[in-house]
Design an enzyme around this catalytic site. Structure first.
Site, PDB file in Angstrom:
ATOM      1  N   GLY A  11       0.817  -1.216   0.000  1.00 37.13           N
ATOM      2  CA  GLY A  11       0.000   0.000   0.000  1.00 37.13           C
ATOM      3  C   GLY A  11       0.850   1.265   0.000  1.00 37.13           C
ATOM      4  O   GLY A  11       2.002   1.266   0.432  1.00 37.13           O
ATOM      5  N   ARG A  15      -3.068   7.861   3.930  1.00 39.61           N
ATOM      6  CA  ARG A  15      -3.248   8.742   5.086  1.00 39.61           C
ATOM      7  C   ARG A  15      -1.931   9.305   5.632  1.00 39.61           C
ATOM      8  O   ARG A  15      -1.937  10.216   6.458  1.00 39.61           O
ATOM      9  CB  ARG A  15      -4.000   7.968   6.197  1.00 39.61           C
ATOM     10  CG  ARG A  15      -5.446   7.689   5.856  1.00 39.61           C
ATOM     11  CD  ARG A  15      -6.071   6.633   6.757  1.00 39.61           C
ATOM     12  NE  ARG A  15      -5.690   5.271   6.366  1.00 39.61           N
ATOM     13  CZ  ARG A  15      -6.066   4.164   7.012  1.00 39.61           C
ATOM     14  NH1 ARG A  15      -6.806   4.258   8.095  1.00 39.61           N
ATOM     15  NH2 ARG A  15      -5.694   2.978   6.593  1.00 39.61           N
ATOM     16  N   THR A  78      -6.297  -6.229   1.143  1.00 41.29           N
ATOM     17  CA  THR A  78      -5.386  -7.114   1.884  1.00 41.29           C
ATOM     18  C   THR A  78      -5.579  -8.577   1.492  1.00 41.29           C
ATOM     19  O   THR A  78      -4.616  -9.350   1.520  1.00 41.29           O
ATOM     20  CB  THR A  78      -5.593  -6.953   3.403  1.00 41.29           C
ATOM     21  OG1 THR A  78      -6.989  -7.082   3.711  1.00 41.29           O
ATOM     22  CG2 THR A  78      -5.103  -5.583   3.885  1.00 41.29           C
ATOM     23  N   GLY A 139     -10.531  -2.925  12.307  1.00 31.12           N
ATOM     24  CA  GLY A 139     -11.613  -3.881  12.136  1.00 31.12           C
ATOM     25  C   GLY A 139     -12.032  -4.413  13.498  1.00 31.12           C
ATOM     26  O   GLY A 139     -11.207  -4.607  14.388  1.00 31.12           O
ATOM     27  N   ASN A 373      50.527  19.205  19.337  1.00 27.82           N
ATOM     28  CA  ASN A 373      49.538  20.173  19.785  1.00 27.82           C
ATOM     29  C   ASN A 373      49.353  21.220  18.690  1.00 27.82           C
ATOM     30  O   ASN A 373      50.307  21.873  18.280  1.00 27.82           O
ATOM     31  CB  ASN A 373      50.001  20.844  21.080  1.00 27.82           C
ATOM     32  CG  ASN A 373      48.903  21.712  21.665  1.00 27.82           C
ATOM     33  OD1 ASN A 373      48.030  21.226  22.376  1.00 27.82           O
ATOM     34  ND2 ASN A 373      48.926  22.997  21.347  1.00 27.82           N
ATOM     35  N   ALA A 419      53.658  31.626  15.232  1.00 27.81           N
ATOM     36  CA  ALA A 419      52.264  32.067  15.140  1.00 27.81           C
ATOM     37  C   ALA A 419      52.054  32.862  13.857  1.00 27.81           C
ATOM     38  O   ALA A 419      52.948  33.594  13.416  1.00 27.81           O
ATOM     39  CB  ALA A 419      51.920  32.928  16.355  1.00 27.81           C
ATOM     40  N   ARG A 436      56.207  34.924   8.008  1.00 25.14           N
ATOM     41  CA  ARG A 436      55.353  36.095   8.187  1.00 25.14           C
ATOM     42  C   ARG A 436      56.225  37.347   8.058  1.00 25.14           C
ATOM     43  O   ARG A 436      57.449  37.286   8.228  1.00 25.14           O
ATOM     44  CB  ARG A 436      54.664  36.070   9.560  1.00 25.14           C
ATOM     45  CG  ARG A 436      55.619  36.118  10.719  1.00 25.14           C
ATOM     46  CD  ARG A 436      54.897  36.044  12.063  1.00 25.14           C
ATOM     47  NE  ARG A 436      55.858  36.233  13.125  1.00 25.14           N
ATOM     48  CZ  ARG A 436      55.897  35.517  14.241  1.00 25.14           C
ATOM     49  NH1 ARG A 436      55.032  34.534  14.435  1.00 25.14           N
ATOM     50  NH2 ARG A 436      56.801  35.763  15.154  1.00 25.14           N
TER      51      ARG A 436
HETATM   52  C1  UD1 Z   1      -6.290  -3.710   8.316  1.00 23.74           C
HETATM   53  C2  UD1 Z   1      -7.447  -4.668   8.552  1.00 23.74           C
HETATM   54  C3  UD1 Z   1      -8.154  -4.305   9.830  1.00 23.74           C
HETATM   55  C4  UD1 Z   1      -7.166  -4.309  10.993  1.00 23.74           C
HETATM   56  C5  UD1 Z   1      -5.952  -3.451  10.693  1.00 23.74           C
HETATM   57  C6  UD1 Z   1      -4.863  -3.701  11.721  1.00 23.74           C
HETATM   58  C7  UD1 Z   1      -8.248  -5.360   6.362  1.00 23.74           C
HETATM   59  C8  UD1 Z   1      -9.265  -5.185   5.311  1.00 23.74           C
HETATM   60  N1  UD1 Z   1      -8.354  -4.592   7.437  1.00 23.74           N
HETATM   61  O1  UD1 Z   1      -6.857  -2.399   8.158  1.00 23.74           O
HETATM   62  O2  UD1 Z   1      -9.189  -5.235  10.104  1.00 23.74           O
HETATM   63  O3  UD1 Z   1      -7.809  -3.860  12.157  1.00 23.74           O
HETATM   64  O4  UD1 Z   1      -5.377  -3.762   9.415  1.00 23.74           O
HETATM   65  O5  UD1 Z   1      -3.772  -2.857  11.566  1.00 23.74           O
HETATM   66  O6  UD1 Z   1      -7.402  -6.228   6.245  1.00 23.74           O
HETATM   67  N2  UD1 Z   1      -1.828  -3.776   1.725  1.00 23.74           N
HETATM   68  C9  UD1 Z   1      -1.339  -4.346   0.572  1.00 23.74           C
HETATM   69  N3  UD1 Z   1      -2.102  -4.388  -0.537  1.00 23.74           N
HETATM   70  C10 UD1 Z   1      -3.382  -3.904  -0.569  1.00 23.74           C
HETATM   71  C11 UD1 Z   1      -3.898  -3.314   0.619  1.00 23.74           C
HETATM   72  C12 UD1 Z   1      -3.101  -3.272   1.744  1.00 23.74           C
HETATM   73  O7  UD1 Z   1      -0.192  -4.815   0.547  1.00 23.74           O
HETATM   74  O8  UD1 Z   1      -4.005  -4.001  -1.619  1.00 23.74           O
HETATM   75  C13 UD1 Z   1      -0.985  -3.726   2.915  1.00 23.74           C
HETATM   76  C14 UD1 Z   1      -0.666  -2.308   3.362  1.00 23.74           C
HETATM   77  O9  UD1 Z   1       0.528  -1.862   2.737  1.00 23.74           O
HETATM   78  C15 UD1 Z   1      -0.513  -2.451   4.860  1.00 23.74           C
HETATM   79  C16 UD1 Z   1      -1.385  -3.646   5.201  1.00 23.74           C
HETATM   80  O10 UD1 Z   1      -1.665  -4.324   3.991  1.00 23.74           O
HETATM   81  O11 UD1 Z   1       0.823  -2.737   5.241  1.00 23.74           O
HETATM   82  C17 UD1 Z   1      -2.700  -3.216   5.862  1.00 23.74           C
HETATM   83  O12 UD1 Z   1      -3.388  -2.354   4.989  1.00 23.74           O
HETATM   84  P1  UD1 Z   1      -4.125  -1.053   5.534  1.00 23.74           P
HETATM   85  O13 UD1 Z   1      -4.718  -0.359   4.383  1.00 23.74           O
HETATM   86  O14 UD1 Z   1      -3.217  -0.293   6.419  1.00 23.74           O
HETATM   87  O15 UD1 Z   1      -5.281  -1.741   6.383  1.00 23.74           O
HETATM   88  P2  UD1 Z   1      -6.061  -1.121   7.603  1.00 23.74           P
HETATM   89  O16 UD1 Z   1      -7.065  -0.160   7.108  1.00 23.74           O
HETATM   90  O17 UD1 Z   1      -5.107  -0.650   8.634  1.00 23.74           O
HETATM   91 CA    CA Z   2      -2.935  -0.307   8.715  1.00 23.11          CA
END
Ligand code: UD1
Ligand code: CA
Length: 462
Positions: A11, A15, A78, A139, A373, A419, A436
């Site tokens: 990701g 944010r 995810t 979640g 020195n 100096a 000098r």
């Molecule tokens: C996720 C969980 C949530 C949990 C929280 C804990 C899901 C849908 N939600 O939410 O239940 O409480 O983590 O921290 O799983 N990533 C990818 N590819 C993607 C999307 C995300 O590799 O397509 C990676 C992101 O880089 C990140 C991780 O997955 O490292 C979590 O993704 P993020 O978008 O931060 O999930 P949360 O909204 O935090």
């Molecule tokens: Ca997260």
């Protein structure tokens, strides 16, 4: 059980509002994803795959040797990321530990406990949950009347009643590989974010869902904003400082000390406020560091004292003294009991045992022998506008104040310089180098000057 690990790190981290992929933001000098991987030390996986996407090359570059990557071209959620990782995971792995790359406070103890709880449980999945006072965007864990976990609902999809649940999904799971693969095949994306959610596999893997309810909610904290990043930095700094204090390091005000993850500090060393010990720094025993120092890539010997100094890729020998107000640039090597004092800048400078550069000097591309020195205000003129040149100063040399050494130039052992000398030619062992203009003394000058001024005034001048 043959354990494989998949870390989700594709990701962007919208944010974070950053051009840098989220998992590359650093805490205590180490990228977020590095902290997650460090928590694997207790479980010895057969194979580890990091799922990369945004900034894939940059993320891959920071991963340790032996960690594989799989590219998720589009971030479809995810669940999708998990399937991309699973496809790249060594076929020998029958069990898979899934982690997110953005949870830097993870502890090896938690992972070891989770894997232990899953092994031999007969369950297809074991997850980590935690209870938070403010469950925010996490979640929520759903349980039935008997208290068994039935699934996870994302905050965006939750009803007000579900939002009131304080038990959250930490995003850490151990799955039976085959069960996860089958469940991922059935997960859709009909939800508020239009994404494939990994937690949606929970009710699909078959059988009861195991849950390790973490006693320490902090260890599962995810970084989604810079505010979270700062909170995790503070938590990790507190941990690192505590480890050092328990190992025998004194910190009168720990909140004023910042250390990177790989820094080592010897017993009975005192770290005063305003000290930043950055990556690659080792500090010996019985040293005093601070107040107000930045040391990066430095090796400090036992018993040294460093005050109000910035030092990079430098060696500070045992019992040596540095500062206050010193700037040690890369390649500075101060030997045992040597001194780099006040308002001194050094670069690529080898300063011998008991040699001293006490005040107001620039020493660059220089070698200074034992016991020499350097007078106040000495400068090595090491740059002719095109190239850098070396200055060699022998042992037991005493230079006068305000000397310039126009490199390349060599001073032998036991040399002295007058100096204010501009030293352009080599000075052999035991000789005095002086360069000098001779001073003129004009007797009675002041009275004559006063008389002249008075005469000019009397004739109507101002
Ligand atoms: C996720 C969980 C949530 C949990 C929280 C804990 C899901 C849908 N939600 O939410 O239940 O409480 O983590 O921290 O799983 N990533 C990818 N590819 C993607 C999307 C995300 O590799 O397509 C990676 C992101 O880089 C990140 C991780 O997955 O490292 C979590 O993704 P993020 O978008 O931060 O999930 P949360 O909204 O935090
Ligand atoms: Ca997260």
């Amino acid at each position: 059980m043959k354990l494989g690990v998949v870390v989700l790190a594709a990701g962007l981290g919208t944010r974070m509002r950053s051009a840098t992929p989220k998992v590359l933001h650093r805490i205590a000098g180490r990228p977020l994803v590095g902290w997650v991987l460090a928590a694997l030390e207790g479980v010895d996986p057969v194979h580890t795959v990091v799922v990369v996407g945004h900034g894939a090359d940059d993320v891959t570059a920071v991963l340790p040797d032996g960690v594989a990557t799989a590219v998720q071209e589009r971030q479809l959620g995810t669940g999708h990321a998990a399937s991309v990782g699973l496809n790249a995971l060594d076929a020998a792995c029958d069990t898979v530990l899934l982690l997110c790359g953005d949870t830097p406070l993870l502890r090896a103890e938690l992972i070891t406990e989770l894997v232990g709880m899953h092994a031999g449980s007969g369950r297809a999945v074991t997850m980590v949950s935690a209870d938070l006072d403010d469950a925010g965007a996490y979640g929520r864990v759903l349980r039935d009347g008997a208290g068994e976990v039935t699934g996870v609902v994302e905050a965006q999809d939750a009803t007000p009643g579900q939002l009131a649940i304080t038990e959250i999904n930490a995003g850490i799971f151990v799955f039976d590989r085959a069960a996860l693969a089958a469940a991922l095949g059935q997960v859709g994306s009909k939800n508020a974010q239009g994404e494939m959610y990994l937690p949606d596999t929970l009710p699909l893997v078959g059988g009861p869902i195991g849950a390790l309810r973490s006693a320490d909610p902090d260890v599962v904290a995810g970084v989604n904003t810079r505010v979270d990043l700062a909170a995790c930095e503070a938590a990790i700094q507190a941990r690192l400082r505590e480890e050092l204090m328990l190992a025998g390091v004194t910190m009168p005000d720990p909140s004023g000390v910042y250390v990177d993850h790989d820094v080592t500090v010897g017993q009975d060393t005192v770290l005063l406020p305003g000290v930043h010990l950055r990556s690659g720094t080792t500090v010996g025993e019985g040293c005093t560091i601070g107040p107000d120092c930045v040391l990066e890539g430095c090796a400090v010997g036992d018993g040294a004292s460093v005050t109000a100094a910035h030092a990079f890729s430098s060696e500070i020998g045992p019992a040596a003294q540095v500062g206050p107000f010193a700037y040690l640039r890369p390649g500075t090597r101060l030997a045992e009991s040597g001194k780099i004092g006040t308002f001194v800048e050094t670069k690529n400078a080898r300063i011998g045992r008991k040699a001293k550069v006490p005040h107001l000097s620039y020493m660059g591309d220089v070698e200074i022998g034992e016991g020499s020195n350097i007078g106040a205000g000495n400068i090595t003129a090491n740059y002719d506008g095109f190239r850098k040149h070396a200055t060699r100063i022998g042992a037991r040399v005493k230079t006068g104040s305000d000397c310039v050494f126009v490199a390349p130039v060599t001073l032998g052992d036991d040399v002295m310089t007058g100096a204010g000398s501009i030293i352009t030619d080599d000075v052999p062992d035991g000789a005095l180098g002086i360069a000098r203009a001779r001073q003129a003394v004009i007797e009675g000058f002041t009275a004559k000057a006063v008389a002249k001024a008075k005469a000019a005034n009397d004739s109507g001048g101002h």
